[in-house]
Write an enzyme that holds these catalytic residues in place. Structure first.
Site, PDB file in Angstrom:
ATOM      1  N   ARG A  58      -8.865 -53.547  43.416  1.00  0.00           N
ATOM      2  CA  ARG A  58     -10.297 -53.236  43.580  1.00  0.00           C
ATOM      3  C   ARG A  58     -11.144 -54.354  42.980  1.00  0.00           C
ATOM      4  NH1 ARG A  58     -13.691 -50.078  39.701  1.00  0.00           N
ATOM      5  NH2 ARG A  58     -15.631 -49.504  40.753  1.00  0.00           N
ATOM      6  N   ARG A  99     -32.316 -47.671  37.050  1.00  0.00           N
ATOM      7  CA  ARG A  99     -32.083 -48.140  35.673  1.00  0.00           C
ATOM      8  C   ARG A  99     -33.366 -48.096  34.860  1.00  0.00           C
ATOM      9  NH1 ARG A  99     -27.284 -50.162  34.269  1.00  0.00           N
ATOM     10  NH2 ARG A  99     -25.789 -50.621  35.934  1.00  0.00           N
ATOM     11  N   LYS A 249     -17.610 -43.163  48.761  1.00  0.00           N
ATOM     12  CA  LYS A 249     -17.639 -42.618  47.406  1.00  0.00           C
ATOM     13  C   LYS A 249     -18.656 -41.477  47.365  1.00  0.00           C
ATOM     14  CE  LYS A 249     -17.703 -45.798  44.137  1.00  0.00           C
ATOM     15  NZ  LYS A 249     -18.135 -47.045  43.433  1.00  0.00           N
ATOM     16  N   THR A 307     -12.041 -42.535  38.145  1.00  0.00           N
ATOM     17  CA  THR A 307     -12.897 -42.502  36.959  1.00  0.00           C
ATOM     18  C   THR A 307     -12.250 -41.817  35.758  1.00  0.00           C
ATOM     19  OG1 THR A 307     -14.788 -42.258  38.477  1.00  0.00           O
ATOM     20  CG2 THR A 307     -15.242 -42.196  36.125  1.00  0.00           C
TER      21      THR A 307
END
Length: 507
Positions: A58, A99, A249, A307
């Site tokens: 990845r 963010r 995802k 994860t």
């Protein structure tokens, strides 16, 4: 007294012998995705990970640039060549993100106190402090409502919305816990339908000017929320990138709500538990994982569970028992692949992480009743769709026959990999050997096709001669003995999509 033949408790096949007997990790069927980074990206280190069990490398495009990733890809391909391995390459897009902003006065951190008020402004040029912070999401004040939560820095800071001033682009929040945070931390808005594009300009550039040009095998698309996102990615890939497979995802509630349509449009799924655990209650994540894996299994599409699987191994040489249980339970749920992130990219024990991941997978697999699993997949498919396609029916029959005759292997002749994926869908307990002319198909099948190994052939027209050669190799390696049954799946011609034949041969 007649024995009870009703349903058995889960784990009823596990005995003391199961616990004390050591299973060979080379028999592992679940595939392992490893994130590359500074800790493991030299040729010698990559070779160690290939030996330990990496089937997909990845490349995380949230970090680095094309030059750095290109150099790493060159080293990976050299390592794969050295090891004669068909390791697949996955480009993971950065995707859209929200963010927090920068601080005034050159501060590196700010301290926030529980119970105080913090204002968030969508003016991202604003230099903030412990009373007011910038947020990169322009529509923040229009998207949230009083009472909703905002999570900052992976949930280490929790804010509750008090008021929204749309005209000023500001949101007043109550600080729910003491926290010290740095600049540009990720922000999550649980339950909010966020007005951001799935593909940013950076993502499009990364896909077209790195992914397509360098012939990657998979695109892991971040923050996919609806099927139209998948169609957009296919447009971006274009004709030149048409063979690159898309793995979506699922990272928020909107993606879960549109999961059926996304699954129909995509080539594979990634259960991205990091952001998902910010967007839905963390105690619900395991339910979402089981649901997504089940539906992908029925659709016959590969699913990656990701994860924090062995997170502690970023610094520790051994995982926690809970982490090993997490990996094992993902395997028992039906995942095709498990993924390592920081454990390999930044961890001192990258090789050990892959090895313990492989060992844990094979131990979990040893407790699976493959006959029962086959029946479950077949029954679920028929219950959902009422019938099977010809190729799907042939694949199902091949696996059932292999179970009934105790075949030592299933050999699949496949140009595009579709037949191999259909066979893998029905979860045979014996090895699946995929024969193909395509290097891309070989990498994609080896990368994510559960239980599959691959052989690249100069041609597949003379099927019988090729199969005989492969069976001779199995005998020589000790994988089977003379007269052992082998199931073959192929088409009546070399044409793509002509898969309609299943037969038994004897070694």
């Amino acid at each position: 007294m007649q024995a009870n033949t009703g349903p058995a408790l889960r784990g009823s096949s596990i005995t003391l012998d199961s616990i004390t007997k050591e299973n060979c990790a080379s028999n592992r069927r679940t595939k392992i995705v490893c994130t590359l980074g500074p800790a493991c990206w030299e040729v010698e280190q990559l070779e160690k990970m290939i030996d330990a069990g990496m089937s997909v490398a990845r490349f995380n495009f949230s970090h680095g640039d094309h030059e750095g990733h290109g150099a790493c890809l060159k080293r990976l391909r050299q390592a794969a060549k050295n090891k004669n391995s068909d390791v697949a390459v996955l480009l993971d897009t950065k995707g859209p993100e929200i963010r927090s902003g920068f601080f005034s006065g050159g501060a590196k951190k700010i301290n926030l106190v529980k119970g105080e008020t913090l204002t968030l402004t969508s003016d991202y040029s604003y230099k903030g402090d412990n009373t007011k912070l910038a947020c990169s999401y322009p529509a923040l004040a229009k998207s949230v409502t009083p009472g909703q939560s905002i999570l900052v820095a992976d949930g280490s800071l929790v804010l509750t919305v008090l008021t929204c001033d749309v005209a000023a682009g500001e949101v007043q929040c109550r600080i729910e816990n003491n926290a010290a945070i740095g600049e540009r931390k990720n922000m999550n808005l649980p339950g909010v339908v966020v007005d951001l594009p799935t593909l940013t300009e950076k993502d499009i550039n990364d896909i077209q000017n790195f992914g397509v040009k360098n012939g990657v095998d998979f695109i892991a698309a971040s923050f996919v929320r609806k099927a139209s996102d998948v169609h957009k990615i296919r447009e971006v890939l274009g004709e030149e990138g048409k063979d690159i497979q898309i793995i979506c995802k699922i990272e928020n509630l909107e993606g879960l709500e549109n999961y059926d349509a996304i699954l129909a449009a995509t080539d594979g799924i990634m259960v991205a538990r990091g952001d998902l655990g910010m967007e839905i209650p963390p105690e619900k994540v395991f339910l979402a994982q089981k649901m997504m894996i089940r539906e992908a299994n029925i659709a016959g599409k590969p699913v990656v569970t990701a994860t924090q699987m062995l997170e502690s191994m970023i610094v520790n040489p051994r995982p926690t028992r809970a982490e090993c249980s997490d990996v094992a339970n993902a395997v028992l749920d039906g995942t095709d692949c498990v993924m390592l992130s920081g454990e390999t990219a930044n961890g001192e024990h990258f090789e050990a992480a892959v090895k313990i991941m492989a060992k844990t997978c094979v131990e979990a697999e040893s407790s699976v009743n493959y006959n029962g699993l086959y029946q479950a997949v077949r029954n679920s498919t028929l219950a959902r769709h009422g019938l099977m396609t010809t190729a799907e029916s042939v694949a199902s029959s091949a696996v059932k026959t292999a179970i009934d005759v105790h075949a030592k292997a299933i050999i699949v002749c496949s140009h595009s990999g579709a037949t191999a994926r259909q066979v893998a869908k029905f979860r045979p307990g014996m090895p699946v050997i995929v024969l193909t002319r395509s290097h891309t198909t070989a990498r994609q099948c080896y990368g994510v096709c559960k239980g599959a190994s691959v052989r690249i052939l100069p041609c597949i027209e003379d099927t019988d001669a090729i199969v005989s050669s492969v069976i001779s190799g199995l005998i020589n390696s000790g994988a089977c003995k003379s007269a052992d049954p082998i199931v073959i799946v192929h088409g009546s011609s070399a044409n793509v999509g002509a898969t309609n034949t299943m037969k038994i041969v004897y070694a």
